[in-house]
Design an enzyme around this catalytic site. Structure first.
Site, PDB file in Angstrom:
ATOM      1  CG  HIS A 359       0.160   5.375  -0.727  1.00 54.69           C
ATOM      2  ND1 HIS A 359       0.887   6.183  -0.214  1.00 54.69           N
ATOM      3  CD2 HIS A 359       1.513   4.587  -1.219  1.00 54.69           C
ATOM      4  CE1 HIS A 359       2.061   6.122   0.364  1.00 54.69           C
ATOM      5  NE2 HIS A 359       2.556   5.195  -0.535  1.00 54.69           N
ATOM      6  CG  ASP A 360       2.049   1.347  -0.658  1.00 52.60           C
ATOM      7  OD1 ASP A 360       1.575   1.085  -1.656  1.00 52.60           O
ATOM      8  OD2 ASP A 360       3.321   1.653  -0.774  1.00 52.60           O
ATOM      9  CE  LYS A 363       4.003  -1.715  -0.676  1.00 48.49           C
ATOM     10  NZ  LYS A 363       5.163  -1.223  -0.512  1.00 48.49           N
ATOM     11  CG  HIS A 388       0.117  -3.640  -2.508  1.00 48.68           C
ATOM     12  ND1 HIS A 388       0.697  -4.037  -3.621  1.00 48.68           N
ATOM     13  CD2 HIS A 388       0.028  -2.245  -2.490  1.00 48.68           C
ATOM     14  CE1 HIS A 388       1.452  -2.791  -4.191  1.00 48.68           C
ATOM     15  NE2 HIS A 388       0.967  -1.722  -3.313  1.00 48.68           N
ATOM     16  CG  HIS A 414      -0.639   3.773  -5.468  1.00 51.37           C
ATOM     17  ND1 HIS A 414      -1.692   2.965  -4.861  1.00 51.37           N
ATOM     18  CD2 HIS A 414       0.573   3.311  -4.960  1.00 51.37           C
ATOM     19  CE1 HIS A 414      -0.731   1.803  -4.095  1.00 51.37           C
ATOM     20  NE2 HIS A 414       0.512   2.091  -3.936  1.00 51.37           N
ATOM     21  CG  HIS A 415       1.031   0.280  -7.414  1.00 53.28           C
ATOM     22  ND1 HIS A 415       2.388   0.521  -7.708  1.00 53.28           N
ATOM     23  CD2 HIS A 415       0.891  -0.135  -6.397  1.00 53.28           C
ATOM     24  CE1 HIS A 415       3.095   0.547  -6.467  1.00 53.28           C
ATOM     25  NE2 HIS A 415       2.389  -0.078  -5.753  1.00 53.28           N
ATOM     26  CG  ASP A 443       4.738   5.553  -3.496  1.00 54.95           C
ATOM     27  OD1 ASP A 443       5.345   5.733  -2.590  1.00 54.95           O
ATOM     28  OD2 ASP A 443       4.262   4.548  -4.124  1.00 54.95           O
TER      29      ASP A 443
END
Length: 505
Positions: A359-360, A363, A388, A414-415, A443
């Site tokens: 998911h990240d 970054k 990101h 997811h954000h 998260d």
């Protein structure tokens, strides 16, 4: 209609009081006397140890209804001329074209062959035999039944064999270890029964079970039976283990199949002794089982390696942003739990769980000065940080692998927030893909409740209060409700994978 001769009854047997359930034979004729004499002649008839279960239809309409209710009719003794001159032929067409029933054997019996000439009927309709009622003596009728039922039995056996083989092939190509093994066992059991139902190798009403040996325990698969210790198991199991081979004892057998990952025992109890043909077929089939089992093992190795790589990538990203490596595991397990609570199929749930650690991943494209800034980001820096999500999506979306495609969806969404105030696209409500909504809540729940080098974990009551406050704002209301209703399960995951040590920032 009136027929001069129905059946020349040269060997009439007494009528049984109680009809045994067995091969379904449908008599379709508008003359009750035809039904009576046919049933009287065949009432003690058996084929392969099974009696006849008669179904009676006195018109084409009744025959169609019965065919819909009983698709497993083995033989239809069908009159041609009933309510119309071609009523029987319409039943043939209905059976083959509308019901798509290619298995039932259809024998036309007519007392008026001039109404339906044999050559025309055989050429134009999918029937299996054509008889003038005047030629059907009792003996010839029984011979007709034996030939028709034998044909039906063998066709059904081949069809069952095909279905069983399809399941085994499907299982060998599975990509999820647990599901693949269960599919494989189900297919193998189906094919075992098929192998034992071909030609002279007939075993009906078999009882079978499959066990996997784990730590000297025989664990049943596809059943609710209790595990049993190997040394407490029946003698035939212990003999198969000692010999590392199949064991055949009269009415029962154990097939022994082993590779480096799985140790399976297929146990079958039949109601008559296994023949030499049975044991030969089963020995050959065991070799196929072992080959397929090895394919499953290789798929498990690939899946395990893939899972490990994904977790390591996720941990690498988290460590770069000073997060705990266990964060990605907890998020993955929370994600899996959400999928299960939503009723997703096992393989879809597993795929989403395995993709969630990505998911990240975006970054890795954020400069260290921003990613590691100890203080609050200014407006320009925050805009860079928000990229990101899109970066992660763009990294993964070009892959043809389902795992990375789902990972791209998760990374890019997811954000997003339920009320439309999130990023990168400002999606709202159900326009946000479900996997993105799930990981968003998983998260945040984990981040708030976990210690970090720059903060302490929030008290549980404070975490719950925030999540409820953000219900319908940041988070999908249905997912919040699922979490609150099953909070103990989420907390059990957190407890099992609690961070043990956080290094210096």
């Amino acid at each position: 209609m009136d027929d001069d001769i129905l059946i020349i009854d040269d060997e009439v047997l007494p009528l049984q009081d109680k009809q045994q359930e067995g091969w379904k034979v449908m008599i379709v004729d508008d003359e009750p006397e035809v039904h009576r004499i046919t049933k009287l002649t065949l009432n003690k008839f058996e084929f392969d140890g099974r009696a006849i279960a008669f179904l009676h239809a006195y018109s084409a309409a009744e025959a169609k209804t019965l065919l819909t209710i009983h698709p497993d009719v083995a033989l239809m003794l069908l009159d041609v001329v009933m309510e119309t001159d071609d009523a029987g032929l319409e039943v043939v067409r209905f059976t083959r074209e509308e019901c798509h029933n290619k298995l039932v054997r259809i024998v036309l019996r007519t007392g008026q062959p001039g109404q339906a000439p044999e050559d025309d009927v055989v050429n134009n309709y999918d029937i299996n035999d054509y008889k003038d009622k005047t030629e059907l003596t009792s003996q010839k009728l029984r011979t007709l039944l034996r030939a028709s039922l034998r044909s039906y039995r063998d066709i059904c056996s081949l069809e069952n064999h095909r279905h069983g083989l399809e399941k085994v092939i499907q299982a060998s190509k599975g990509i999820f270890d647990k599901l693949a093994l269960r599919q494989f066992v189900e297919g193998a059991q189906t094919q075992l029964c098929t192998l034992l139902s071909l030609e002279e190798s007939q075993i009906y009403n078999v009882r079978q079970a499959t066990y996997e040996l784990k730590d000297q325990m025989l664990v049943p698969l596809l059943s609710d039976k209790e595990p049993m210790r190997l040394h407490d198991a029946p003698t035939i199991f212990r003999e198969a283990m000692t010999r590392s081979a199949n064991v055949y004892h009269g009415h029962e057998m154990v097939l022994y199949c082993q590779n480096r990952s799985h140790h399976l025992l297929f146990h079958i109890e039949a109601h008559r002794p296994l023949s030499q043909m049975d044991t030969s077929l089963l020995s050959l089939f065991t070799e196929n089982i072992i080959v397929a089992l090895e394919n499953i093992r290789l798929n498990e190795v690939i899946a395990d390696n893939e899972r490990e790589i994904i977790y390591r990538i996720g941990e690498l990203v988290e460590s770069r942003s000073k997060e705990s490596g266990l964060h990605v595991k907890r998020v993955a397990l929370y994600t899996e739990l959400f999928c299960q609570l939503l009723g997703m199929e096992e393989q879809q749930s597993e795929l989403i769980k395995r993709a969630s650690p990505l998911h990240d991943i975006g970054k890795v494209g954020i400069p260290d000065a921003i990613l590691h800034k100890p203080g609050k980001l200014d407006a320009a820096e925050w805009e860079v940080m928000k990229t990101h999500a899109q970066l992660g999506h763009d990294m993964l979306c070009g892959s043809k692998l389902a795992l990375f495609q789902i990972g791209a969806t998760i990374a890019g969404n997811h954000h997003e927030k339920w009320n439309g105030s999130g990023y990168p696209q400002g999606l709202a409500g159900e326009a946000i893909p479900l996997v993105g909504r799930i990981v968003a809540l998983a998260d945040v729940f984990d981040a708030l409740g976990s210690d970090r080098c720059y903060k302490q974990a929030w008290p549980l009551e404070q975490v719950i209060a925030l999540i409820n406050q953000e219900r319908g704002q940041h988070f999908d209301p249905r997912l919040v409700d699922l979490m609150m209703d099953n909070l103990d399960d989420f907390l059990a995951i957190r407890a099992a994978y609690r961070d043990k040590f956080i290094g210096d920032c």
